[in-house]
Design a protein around this motif. Structure first.
Motif, PDB file in Angstrom:
ATOM      1  N   GLN A 118       0.851  -1.615  -0.531  1.00 53.41           N
ATOM      2  CA  GLN A 118      -0.034  -0.233  -0.280  1.00 53.41           C
ATOM      3  C   GLN A 118       0.926   1.442   0.085  1.00 53.41           C
ATOM      4  N   ASN A 119       2.226   1.580   0.954  1.00 48.90           N
ATOM      5  CA  ASN A 119       3.225   2.302   0.855  1.00 48.90           C
ATOM      6  C   ASN A 119       3.879   2.444   0.012  1.00 48.90           C
ATOM      7  N   GLU A 120       3.847   1.241  -1.363  1.00 49.36           N
ATOM      8  CA  GLU A 120       4.437   1.690  -3.045  1.00 49.36           C
ATOM      9  C   GLU A 120       6.185   1.021  -2.273  1.00 49.36           C
ATOM     10  N   TYR A 121       6.238   0.530  -1.682  1.00 51.72           N
ATOM     11  CA  TYR A 121       8.399   0.228  -1.046  1.00 51.72           C
ATOM     12  C   TYR A 121       8.360  -0.533  -2.303  1.00 51.72           C
ATOM     13  N   ARG A 122       9.317   0.068  -2.246  1.00 54.34           N
ATOM     14  CA  ARG A 122      10.281  -0.425  -3.862  1.00 54.34           C
ATOM     15  C   ARG A 122      11.455  -1.296  -3.340  1.00 54.34           C
ATOM     16  N   ALA A 123      12.233  -2.722  -4.150  1.00 50.13           N
ATOM     17  CA  ALA A 123      13.566  -3.647  -3.757  1.00 50.13           C
ATOM     18  C   ALA A 123      14.338  -3.008  -4.138  1.00 50.13           C
ATOM     19  N   GLU A 124      15.472  -2.757  -3.567  1.00 52.24           N
ATOM     20  CA  GLU A 124      16.826  -2.848  -4.419  1.00 52.24           C
ATOM     21  C   GLU A 124      17.617  -3.900  -4.339  1.00 52.24           C
ATOM     22  N   TRP A 125      17.757  -4.506  -5.700  1.00 45.81           N
ATOM     23  CA  TRP A 125      18.912  -5.405  -5.719  1.00 45.81           C
ATOM     24  C   TRP A 125      20.387  -5.096  -6.480  1.00 45.81           C
ATOM     25  N   ILE A 126      20.514  -5.953  -6.307  1.00 43.71           N
ATOM     26  CA  ILE A 126      22.579  -5.272  -7.504  1.00 43.71           C
ATOM     27  C   ILE A 126      22.749  -6.226  -8.211  1.00 43.71           C
ATOM     28  N   VAL A 127      22.984  -6.433  -9.086  1.00 46.10           N
ATOM     29  CA  VAL A 127      24.004  -7.088 -10.022  1.00 46.10           C
ATOM     30  C   VAL A 127      24.684  -6.542 -10.586  1.00 46.10           C
ATOM     31  N   ASP A 128      27.038  -7.393  -9.705  1.00 46.55           N
ATOM     32  CA  ASP A 128      27.401  -6.283 -10.259  1.00 46.55           C
ATOM     33  C   ASP A 128      27.787  -4.319 -10.421  1.00 46.55           C
ATOM     34  N   ASN A 129      27.155  -4.318  -8.766  1.00 47.29           N
ATOM     35  CA  ASN A 129      27.000  -2.842  -8.371  1.00 47.29           C
ATOM     36  C   ASN A 129      25.943  -2.188  -9.411  1.00 47.29           C
ATOM     37  N   LEU A 130      25.275  -2.596 -10.081  1.00 45.86           N
ATOM     38  CA  LEU A 130      24.280  -2.126 -10.777  1.00 45.86           C
ATOM     39  C   LEU A 130      23.249  -2.532 -10.101  1.00 45.86           C
ATOM     40  N   PRO A 131      21.945  -1.233  -9.940  1.00 47.14           N
ATOM     41  CA  PRO A 131      20.608  -1.609  -9.409  1.00 47.14           C
ATOM     42  C   PRO A 131      20.247  -1.902 -10.051  1.00 47.14           C
ATOM     43  N   GLY A 132      19.623  -3.236  -9.997  1.00 47.78           N
ATOM     44  CA  GLY A 132      18.099  -3.765 -10.098  1.00 47.78           C
ATOM     45  C   GLY A 132      16.813  -2.600 -10.987  1.00 47.78           C
ATOM     46  N   ALA A 133      16.735  -1.936 -12.044  1.00 45.90           N
ATOM     47  CA  ALA A 133      16.245  -0.833 -12.591  1.00 45.90           C
ATOM     48  C   ALA A 133      14.884  -1.305 -13.275  1.00 45.90           C
ATOM     49  N   THR A 134      13.759  -0.129 -13.367  1.00 44.89           N
ATOM     50  CA  THR A 134      12.605  -0.450 -13.797  1.00 44.89           C
ATOM     51  C   THR A 134      12.976   0.201 -14.884  1.00 44.89           C
ATOM     52  N   SER A 135      12.613  -0.315 -16.294  1.00 50.45           N
ATOM     53  CA  SER A 135      12.931   0.819 -17.570  1.00 50.45           C
ATOM     54  C   SER A 135      11.904   1.220 -17.636  1.00 50.45           C
ATOM     55  N   PHE A 136      11.862   2.732 -18.868  1.00 44.88           N
ATOM     56  CA  PHE A 136      10.930   3.191 -19.040  1.00 44.88           C
ATOM     57  C   PHE A 136      10.948   4.435 -20.294  1.00 44.88           C
ATOM     58  N   MET A 137       9.825   4.846 -21.411  1.00 44.71           N
ATOM     59  CA  MET A 137      10.606   5.686 -22.189  1.00 44.71           C
ATOM     60  C   MET A 137      10.573   7.626 -21.975  1.00 44.71           C
ATOM     61  N   SER A 138      12.188   7.858 -21.932  1.00 44.15           N
ATOM     62  CA  SER A 138      11.215   9.165 -22.050  1.00 44.15           C
ATOM     63  C   SER A 138      10.625   9.935 -22.767  1.00 44.15           C
TER      64      SER A 138
END
Length: 673
Positions: A118-138
């Motif tokens: 409900q509070n829209e928590y987001r998870a942070e995962w890491i691979v090779d020091n890069l945070p896992g990301a949600t992709s969008f278009m500009s």
């Protein structure tokens, strides 16, 4: 020293060199924490009620799943808790679907998970020091960009319109690779340049024996967090539980255009769209600073220089007149009436002397609470050194997004080392005020800022600890912070204080203070208060537009502020120049109305801009943010107030130093017989 000559381990830590992998080599996936823009509380991912417990079956180098990664001080302070996960990633090997685990959670865990969703928590995962990301278009649909983190669930509408909570129990991981640079790439090794996460909620119905969902072109219903019961609240059925199956897919894709050195650009594409606004902020700052520079130039090149070139008036050593015997004259910005201890000049001469010259015998008199002012200025110089050091290290690339927690860790290190400068300048100023107990001043200087920060953090830590949040600092970290102060900060301040007080001594003042102080006109006090309240608004206007981006990055995006560091540096320089000019003008105006109590005002003029920033922070909280809950609100305002105090101490010190140099220069040119 070039970064390339650093040891390989140091280069990997700082993120200035790459880590290459061979086909089939295991790449560890690290889980960190969950965070939300609606709360200041963060939670370690492995401690979430639905997180699969580590089994230790996945090995990547010297780490196995479940192992905790060593963190630097900056990472601990920002709430990171990094652990190796059970997700198995082998470079170049796609996995259509793999089963991770099935986690049984009770009613209390269901309720907590619902609140997180409900509070829209987001998870942070890491691979090779890069945070896992949600992709969008500009905005113009021409470029893809990343937003760090991904949601752990979503709120869906039931058939009757009531909200239901679906947990994301399946993730599709897309990892993008590029051929490694140089000879390493010729050997077939690759580097990771992208890490995208696509979460999905899949119900437990129709799953296979191995726990995987049915394959093919199948529409999957979401996994709703509820229990089989006639009640509407899971808290009414404490013995009930549900089992959540977790699965994942892995896809490796080559990205020929994106090189390793530019891989962080994907996280900042959206920020580039607002670069025009950043330049507008800089232009706004330049306009304000330019107008103020013109005012200062007029004061220095015309008014003061003209007054100093007037050789017809030579001030004599001060003689005391009876109260009320002084003639009514006119200063540059105000009148002189009933001044005790005025300069011994004729009535005609009195009309021609600028007001600031009349207080030449009192302008270097030690102020009230001089010991406290010395400690504040010493602490301010310490902060100034740390900030300049961070700017330089960022410019050469040592501080960058890959160096997690780098800004905090390196900033603390620079601040500790700057204790030498803190003690030195504080003790010299203390000696200038003709004060004796320099050891007390050293302890006061070394304890002022650390004591305020530690006391506030310790009290807030108790509230956060009750919430089981990773934002709470471990006891070992608190002990380490005390040890840093006791064994590094305090000795360095003492060494600098001893050298400044006993070996170098006081600053030589151009004019000796009178034995008996002058009486300050009532208008002098009035204008002093007005100057403090109004002058601080000018530096605030310089940084106002850029503050919007800082606040958005810290409390909305939660993605850091590395992308705008160049803009912050430019605006910071303009801010420093503005504070210098405002302090000089305010001090000159104050002296012209024969108020020689300029020491504290020169500091408070710069410090007062912190009040305007805090006022804007309050406005931003109620109009832009969605933070809810007593604990989160308390953390927001407490840490915001601390940041404003630190900022005020920094710019207040800049204003004081500028005013001190200005006053010394103009009174050194005054002819006193």
């Amino acid at each position: 020293m070039p970064l390339e000559v650093l040891p390989k381990a140091c280069q990997l830590l700082l993120g200035v060199t790459f880590r290459s992998y061979q086909d089939g080599e295991t790449v560890p996936l690290l889980v960190n924490k969950v965070y939300s823009e609606e709360s200041e509380l963060q939670y370690a991912y492995t401690e979430l009620p639905f997180a699969c417990p580590p089994t230790g079956r996945v090995r990547a180098g010297r780490f196995s799943s479940g192992a905790s990664i060593s963190l630097n001080l900056g990472e601990v302070l920002r709430g990171d808790r990094i652990t190796v996960s059970d997700y198995r990633l082998a470079l170049g090997r796609d996995e259509e679907a793999k089963y991770l685990c099935s986690k049984e959670i009770d009613a209390a865990a269901i309720q907590k998970t619902r609140l997180l969703i409900q509070n829209e928590y987001r998870a942070e995962w890491i691979v090779d020091n890069l945070p896992g990301a949600t992709s969008f278009m500009s905005t113009d649909k021409s470029r893809k960009y990343y937003a760090a983190g991904f949601k752990i669930g979503e709120v869906v509408k039931n058939t009757d319109g009531s909200p239901e909570f679906a947990i994301y129990n399946h993730v599709t991981l897309v990892l993008r690779w590029h051929r490694a640079p140089g000879k390493t790439g010729e050997k077939g090794k690759k580097v990771i340049v992208g890490f995208e996460v696509f979460p999905k909620s899949i119900s437990a119905n129709g799953r296979k024996i191995d726990g995987l969902p049915p394959s093919g072109d199948v529409t999957h219903d979401p996994f709703i967090l509820t229990v089989p019961s006639n009640t509407t609240d899971v808290r009414d059925t404490p013995d009930a539980s549900i089992t959540i199956p977790f699965t994942y897919s892995v896809y490796w894709r080559e990205d020929e255009k994106l090189e390793w050195k530019n891989r962080w650009d994907m996280y900042f594409v959206a920020s580039d769209d607002s670069s025009n606004v950043h330049w507008l902020a800089i232009l706004n700052s330049l306009v304000i600073a330019g107008l103020l520079t013109a005012v200062v130039a007029v004061i220095l090149t015309r008014t003061i220089r003209g007054e100093l070139k007037d050789d017809s008036i030579r001030l004599k050593p001060t003689k005391q007149r009876p109260a009320g015997s002084a003639k009514k004259g006119s200063g540059l910005l105000g009148s002189i009436d009933d001044i005790e201890g005025a300069a011994d000049v004729s009535d005609d001469e009195d009309e021609d002397i600028a007001g600031w010259k009349l207080v030449h015998g009192d302008v270097f008199r030690a102020p009230a609470h001089a010991s406290l002012l010395s400690a504040l200025i010493g602490s301010g110089t310490q902060l100034l050194f740390a900030i300049v050091g961070i700017l330089v290290l960022s410019a050469v690339g040592i501080l960058n997004p890959s160096f997690r927690g780098g800004y905090v860790s390196v900033g603390i290190g620079l601040w500790l080392f700057a204790g030498l400068f803190s003690g030195y300048f504080s003790s010299r100023l203390y000696k200038t005020f003709d004060l004796q107990h320099w050891q007390q001043n050293v302890f006061r200087t070394a304890s002022l800022v650390p004591g305020l920060l530690f006391a506030t953090i310790f009290i807030l830590n108790l509230f956060v600890w009750i919430q089981a949040s990773s934002t709470a600092l471990p006891l070992t970290t608190l002990i380490a912070l005390v040890a840093l102060w006791l064994f590094i900060q305090l000795p360095l301040v003492y060494i600098g204080g001893w050298y400044g007080y006993t070996q170098v001594g006081a600053y030589a003042q151009p004019i000796k203070a009178n034995v008996i102080p002058r009486k300050v006109p009532q208008q002098g006090y009035t204008r002093s208060v007005q100057a403090i309240l109004l002058a601080g608004f000018i530096p605030f206007m310089v940084v106002f537009i850029e503050l919007m981006f800082v606040f958005k990055s810290l409390w909305l995006d939660k993605s850091g502020y590395y992308y705008m560091f160049g803009f912050l540096s430019v605006v910071g320089v303009i801010l420093g120049v503005t504070v210098v000019e405002v302090a000089v003008v305010a001090t000159y105006v104050q002296l012209c109305v024969e108020n020689y109590h300029w020491w504290w005002q020169s500091f408070l003029v710069g410090f007062s801009s912190a009040f305007w920033i805090f006022a804007y922070l309050v406005y931003y909280f109620y109009t832009k943010l969605h933070i809810s809950g007593f604990i989160s609100s308390m953390l927001f305002f407490a840490y915001g107030a601390l940041a404003c105090v630190v900022y005020g101490l920094l710019v207040g010190t800049i204003g004081f130093v500028a005013s001190y140099v200005f006053v010394r220069r103009i009174y050194a040119a005054v002819k006193v017989d």
